[in-house]
Design an enzyme around this catalytic site. Structure first.
Site, PDB file in Angstrom:
ATOM      1  N   GLU A 181       9.197  -4.149  13.170  1.00 27.91           N
ATOM      2  CA  GLU A 181       8.973  -2.998  12.298  1.00 27.91           C
ATOM      3  C   GLU A 181       7.683  -2.326  12.771  1.00 27.91           C
ATOM      4  O   GLU A 181       6.622  -2.959  12.791  1.00 27.91           O
ATOM      5  CB  GLU A 181       8.821  -3.471  10.849  1.00 27.91           C
ATOM      6  CG  GLU A 181       8.586  -2.327   9.887  1.00 27.91           C
ATOM      7  CD  GLU A 181       8.405  -2.790   8.438  1.00 27.91           C
ATOM      8  OE1 GLU A 181       7.685  -3.775   8.200  1.00 27.91           O
ATOM      9  OE2 GLU A 181       8.976  -2.136   7.550  1.00 27.91           O
ATOM     10  N   CYS A 229       9.519   1.883   3.580  1.00 26.96           N
ATOM     11  CA  CYS A 229      10.456   0.797   3.880  1.00 26.96           C
ATOM     12  C   CYS A 229      11.866   1.335   4.053  1.00 26.96           C
ATOM     13  O   CYS A 229      12.730   0.662   4.577  1.00 26.96           O
ATOM     14  CB  CYS A 229      10.426  -0.258   2.798  1.00 26.96           C
ATOM     15  SG  CYS A 229      11.078   0.361   1.254  1.00 26.96           S
ATOM     16  N   PHE A 263       0.815  -1.227   0.000  1.00 27.28           N
ATOM     17  CA  PHE A 263       0.000   0.000   0.000  1.00 27.28           C
ATOM     18  C   PHE A 263       0.842   1.268   0.000  1.00 27.28           C
ATOM     19  O   PHE A 263       0.364   2.333  -0.376  1.00 27.28           O
ATOM     20  CB  PHE A 263      -0.945   0.016   1.223  1.00 27.28           C
ATOM     21  CG  PHE A 263      -0.260   0.460   2.490  1.00 27.28           C
ATOM     22  CD1 PHE A 263      -0.121   1.820   2.788  1.00 27.28           C
ATOM     23  CD2 PHE A 263       0.286  -0.459   3.380  1.00 27.28           C
ATOM     24  CE1 PHE A 263       0.537   2.244   3.941  1.00 27.28           C
ATOM     25  CE2 PHE A 263       0.949  -0.054   4.521  1.00 27.28           C
ATOM     26  CZ  PHE A 263       1.080   1.304   4.800  1.00 27.28           C
ATOM     27  N   LYS A 304      -1.158  -7.260  -9.188  1.00 23.52           N
ATOM     28  CA  LYS A 304      -2.127  -7.382  -8.093  1.00 23.52           C
ATOM     29  C   LYS A 304      -1.727  -6.315  -7.075  1.00 23.52           C
ATOM     30  O   LYS A 304      -0.867  -6.531  -6.224  1.00 23.52           O
ATOM     31  CB  LYS A 304      -2.046  -8.791  -7.487  1.00 23.52           C
ATOM     32  CG  LYS A 304      -3.306  -9.284  -6.784  1.00 23.52           C
ATOM     33  CD  LYS A 304      -3.798  -8.389  -5.685  1.00 23.52           C
ATOM     34  CE  LYS A 304      -3.017  -8.513  -4.406  1.00 23.52           C
ATOM     35  NZ  LYS A 304      -3.421  -7.512  -3.380  1.00 23.52           N
ATOM     36  N   GLU A 355      -4.951  -3.774  -1.937  1.00 19.95           N
ATOM     37  CA  GLU A 355      -6.400  -3.517  -1.906  1.00 19.95           C
ATOM     38  C   GLU A 355      -6.731  -2.253  -1.107  1.00 19.95           C
ATOM     39  O   GLU A 355      -7.862  -1.790  -1.098  1.00 19.95           O
ATOM     40  CB  GLU A 355      -7.167  -4.734  -1.364  1.00 19.95           C
ATOM     41  CG  GLU A 355      -6.795  -5.176   0.059  1.00 19.95           C
ATOM     42  CD  GLU A 355      -5.608  -6.139   0.115  1.00 19.95           C
ATOM     43  OE1 GLU A 355      -4.587  -5.876  -0.557  1.00 19.95           O
ATOM     44  OE2 GLU A 355      -5.679  -7.128   0.880  1.00 19.95           O
TER      45      GLU A 355
HETATM   46  P1  NAD Z   1       1.532  -6.600   3.112  1.00 20.37           P
HETATM   47  O1  NAD Z   1       2.568  -7.666   3.194  1.00 20.37           O
HETATM   48  O2  NAD Z   1       0.411  -6.618   4.080  1.00 20.37           O
HETATM   49  O3  NAD Z   1       0.824  -6.625   1.653  1.00 20.37           O
HETATM   50  C1  NAD Z   1       1.587  -6.635   0.471  1.00 20.37           C
HETATM   51  C2  NAD Z   1       0.795  -7.357  -0.616  1.00 20.37           C
HETATM   52  O4  NAD Z   1       0.591  -8.715  -0.227  1.00 20.37           O
HETATM   53  C3  NAD Z   1      -0.585  -6.755  -0.873  1.00 20.37           C
HETATM   54  O5  NAD Z   1      -0.820  -6.741  -2.258  1.00 20.37           O
HETATM   55  C4  NAD Z   1      -1.525  -7.714  -0.149  1.00 20.37           C
HETATM   56  O6  NAD Z   1      -2.783  -7.808  -0.762  1.00 20.37           O
HETATM   57  C5  NAD Z   1      -0.787  -9.037  -0.234  1.00 20.37           C
HETATM   58  N1  NAD Z   1      -1.070  -9.909   0.920  1.00 20.37           N
HETATM   59  C6  NAD Z   1      -1.321  -9.506   2.196  1.00 20.37           C
HETATM   60  N2  NAD Z   1      -1.534 -10.583   2.982  1.00 20.37           N
HETATM   61  C7  NAD Z   1      -1.405 -11.672   2.199  1.00 20.37           C
HETATM   62  C8  NAD Z   1      -1.506 -13.078   2.446  1.00 20.37           C
HETATM   63  N3  NAD Z   1      -1.774 -13.555   3.662  1.00 20.37           N
HETATM   64  N4  NAD Z   1      -1.314 -13.915   1.418  1.00 20.37           N
HETATM   65  C9  NAD Z   1      -1.036 -13.450   0.187  1.00 20.37           C
HETATM   66  N5  NAD Z   1      -0.931 -12.139  -0.106  1.00 20.37           N
HETATM   67  C10 NAD Z   1      -1.110 -11.246   0.892  1.00 20.37           C
HETATM   68  O7  NAD Z   1       2.315  -5.201   3.145  1.00 20.37           O
HETATM   69  P2  NAD Z   1       1.706  -3.734   3.217  1.00 20.37           P
HETATM   70  O8  NAD Z   1       1.152  -3.511   4.582  1.00 20.37           O
HETATM   71  O9  NAD Z   1       0.857  -3.454   2.053  1.00 20.37           O
HETATM   72  O10 NAD Z   1       3.045  -2.869   3.036  1.00 20.37           O
HETATM   73  C11 NAD Z   1       3.896  -2.518   4.095  1.00 20.37           C
HETATM   74  C12 NAD Z   1       5.091  -3.454   4.173  1.00 20.37           C
HETATM   75  O11 NAD Z   1       5.806  -3.453   2.943  1.00 20.37           O
HETATM   76  C13 NAD Z   1       6.104  -3.017   5.218  1.00 20.37           C
HETATM   77  O12 NAD Z   1       6.573  -4.162   5.880  1.00 20.37           O
HETATM   78  C14 NAD Z   1       7.218  -2.386   4.396  1.00 20.37           C
HETATM   79  O13 NAD Z   1       8.489  -2.382   4.997  1.00 20.37           O
HETATM   80  C15 NAD Z   1       7.202  -3.241   3.185  1.00 20.37           C
HETATM   81  N6  NAD Z   1       7.803  -2.580   2.042  1.00 20.37           N
HETATM   82  C16 NAD Z   1       9.023  -3.025   1.627  1.00 20.37           C
HETATM   83  C17 NAD Z   1       9.652  -2.413   0.562  1.00 20.37           C
HETATM   84  C18 NAD Z   1      10.989  -2.904   0.078  1.00 20.37           C
HETATM   85  O14 NAD Z   1      11.393  -2.550  -1.017  1.00 20.37           O
HETATM   86  N7  NAD Z   1      11.697  -3.711   0.854  1.00 20.37           N
HETATM   87  C19 NAD Z   1       9.030  -1.336  -0.084  1.00 20.37           C
HETATM   88  C20 NAD Z   1       7.782  -0.915   0.365  1.00 20.37           C
HETATM   89  C21 NAD Z   1       7.176  -1.548   1.424  1.00 20.37           C
END
Ligand code: NAD
Length: 499
Positions: free
Chosen positions: A384, A281, A149, A173, A176
């Site tokens: 985090e 991140c 997100f 994808k 959401e």
């Molecule tokens: P998230 O892991 O909750 O979601 C990321 C994606 O995975 C979304 O599209 C979501 O729909 C999907 N997803 C969520 N739960 C799932 C499941 N159980 N099974 C399959 N798919 C699932 O992450 P977020 O809250 O959207 O983003 C924040 C996180 O992303 C933080 O931990 C941040 O550090 C990390 N991030 C990392 C980078 C990087 O380059 N390392 C960059 C941006 C964000």
């Protein structure tokens, strides 16, 4: 209420699963739209169409694919205001920050204009008598991206641009939580000349992610999000024989040496720790001053700066430094972690717990927090937080400070502030973290370098954007060729353009 769609075969398509997620306005806590959550059947059907469309797209010469990217750059610039507004409305970040989100994605599209150069193969003339050997970079077919997100323009563009420029079809994808900007970007790609079906945006949750992971046609997956999901996607995707790169969570340390310019360091910490409400991140979440005198002076400089921070909705324009966090659950989680910090003995020097914004009582605003005397066993250090909470861990020596960054399970970004070149050089050489800043708090590499963390912040062996992206989204074929005889007559001498 607005009902969002998927983007399939070049047009908006309503969801058929009957399942939806609410898209909130984080500033007001109101539902502003609902987004369809695709079923496995919807995802699989979109992949079939993408695979069909990819055949022709993969055969388009790379120079022409680069021209689609060039047109896309113009269109994103044309629509910058519109994209930033939509982004802020769903994510909550300020408009200047939303423009930065779009801009950092746009720069990767600019880089992709160069597809023809990036996809040039290798050639050995006369590898043996009458034998030439050459390698080609060919598209994989259908690739997919699953994005978080917190950068709803930048990260989808980091994935779509290189995957498409390499001649693949791409299934995105998006998160959401803020799906509108990815849908707008898909519309722009169509306007830029991308053929229908080559880019499909499928909204959804775990069901559509699992469908991607198990779909036999999908050859590669690029994921960005939290570490537990990164590990899950990496494991299941790899065991299904796919090429997978996953970028996860972070806990970025900034070391402040006694010789550092403390005003510069304090300003840097404010931007890097609290910008975008800490939901980056590459945010700095741990400050590591070396020596008690440095720590005391730094804290004294941070407190008034933090107390001056303006928290509010993006609609308040330049009067706001950062906006709300993304959901009520994120807010509750951040505040619960702050409580553990207090209970486990850290000193809360700036306490944002009571923060309220008049007129926005239902919004997900979190006041800024500063902790001092944090230790490595505390939850606020190990986890985090992804919110406006900066922790200070005091170190006695440079080696101790380096050890904190080295020993943490995450290894996304880190920074050192010092005036001493030798210390900075030693830090850059030894630290086991993927992206390092020297007097730069958020060292996000530009489009023509690559982006990726180490340890639990990155899984897989190639980074995002830059030359690595062109390797990730292609596979190499090497040809050894011998022509024992040939007709040397009838050569054509006219000078012909390649298109
Ligand atoms: P998230 O892991 O909750 O979601 C990321 C994606 O995975 C979304 O599209 C979501 O729909 C999907 N997803 C969520 N739960 C799932 C499941 N159980 N099974 C399959 N798919 C699932 O992450 P977020 O809250 O959207 O983003 C924040 C996180 O992303 C933080 O931990 C941040 O550090 C990390 N991030 C990392 C980078 C990087 O380059 N390392 C960059 C941006 C964000």
């Amino acid at each position: 209420m607005q009902e969002l769609s998927h983007w399939i075969n070049g047009r908006h398509v309503k969801g058929t699963s009957g399942r939806f997620a609410d898209v909130m306005n984080p500033a007001t806590g109101e539902v502003q739209a609902r987004v369809p959550l695709a079923s496995k059947a919807e995802l699989d059907a979109a992949v079939v169409d993408a695979a069909r469309a990819q055949v022709a797209w993969g055969a388009v010469n790379p120079q022409k694919r680069g021209r689609v990217m060039m047109a896309m750059v113009g269109l994103i610039n044309r629509d910058m205001e519109k994209l930033a507004e939509a982004l802020s409305r769903e994510h909550g970040k300020t408009i200047p920050d939303a423009k930065g989100d779009v801009q950092r994605g746009l720069e990767v599209i600019e880089y992709c204009i160069n597809a023809a150069q990036m996809l040039k193969g290798e050639f050995t003339d006369s590898a043996g008598p009458g034998i030439d050997m050459y390698s080609m970079r060919q598209p994989l077919g259908v690739a997919a991206g699953i994005t978080p997100f917190n950068f709803p323009a930048m990260i989808p563009l980091w994935k779509m641009g290189p995957a498409l420029a390499c001649g693949n079809a791409f299934i995105l994808k998006p998160s959401e939580r803020d799906p509108s900007v990815p849908l707008m970007l898909a519309e722009l790609f169509k306007e830029a000349g991308l053929p229908d079906g080559v880019l499909q945006v499928i909204n959804g949750d775990k069901e559509s992610v699992d469908a991607i992971l198990d779909n036999e046609v999908v050859q590669a997956i690029g994921f960005v999000g939290s570490t537990p999901i990164a590990e899950y996607i990496y494991g299941r995707g790899c065991s299904n024989g796919k090429r997978v790169q996953c970028f996860g969570g972070a806990k970025n340390h900034m070391i402040i040496m006694p010789d550092a310019d403390l005003d510069l360091a304090a300003d840097a910490l404010i931007g890097a720790g609290f910008g975008a409400a800490g939901e980056r991140c590459m945010a700095i979440s741990v400050a590591v001053p070396v020596g008690d005198a440095t720590a005391d002076a730094l804290i004294a400089k941070l407190i008034p700066r933090i107390e001056k921070l303006k928290v509010g909705p993006y609609t308040a324009g330049n009067d706001v430094d950062y906006g709300p966090v993304v959901t009520a659950a994120a807010k509750a989680n951040i505040l619960a972690l702050v409580e553990t910090g207090v209970a486990q003995g850290a000193k809360l020097v700036v306490d944002g717990r009571g923060f309220k914004l008049q007129g926005y009582e239902q919004g997900y605003f979190v006041g800024p927090h500063l902790f001092d005397h944090v230790t490595t066993d505390m939850d606020i250090y190990r986890k985090e937080i992804f919110g406006p909470v900066l922790s200070t861990v005091r170190a006695k020596t440079y080696e101790e400070a380096l050890g904190y960054a080295m020993d943490h399970e995450y290894g996304n970004g880190t920074a050192i502030f010092t005036r001493d070149g030798d210390t900075a050089r030693d830090f850059a050489a030894r630290v086991n973290v993927g992206m390092v800043g020297i007097n730069v708090p958020i060292p996000v590499p530009l489009a023509y370098h690559t982006f990726g963390g180490w340890k639990k912040s990155g899984f897989g062996d190639l980074n995002q954007h830059g030359p690595d992206a062109f390797r990730f989204y292609t596979r190499t074929k090497t040809v050894t060729s011998r022509w024992p005889s040939g007709i040397k007559e009838g050569a054509a001498f006219n000078f012909k353009a390649m298109d």
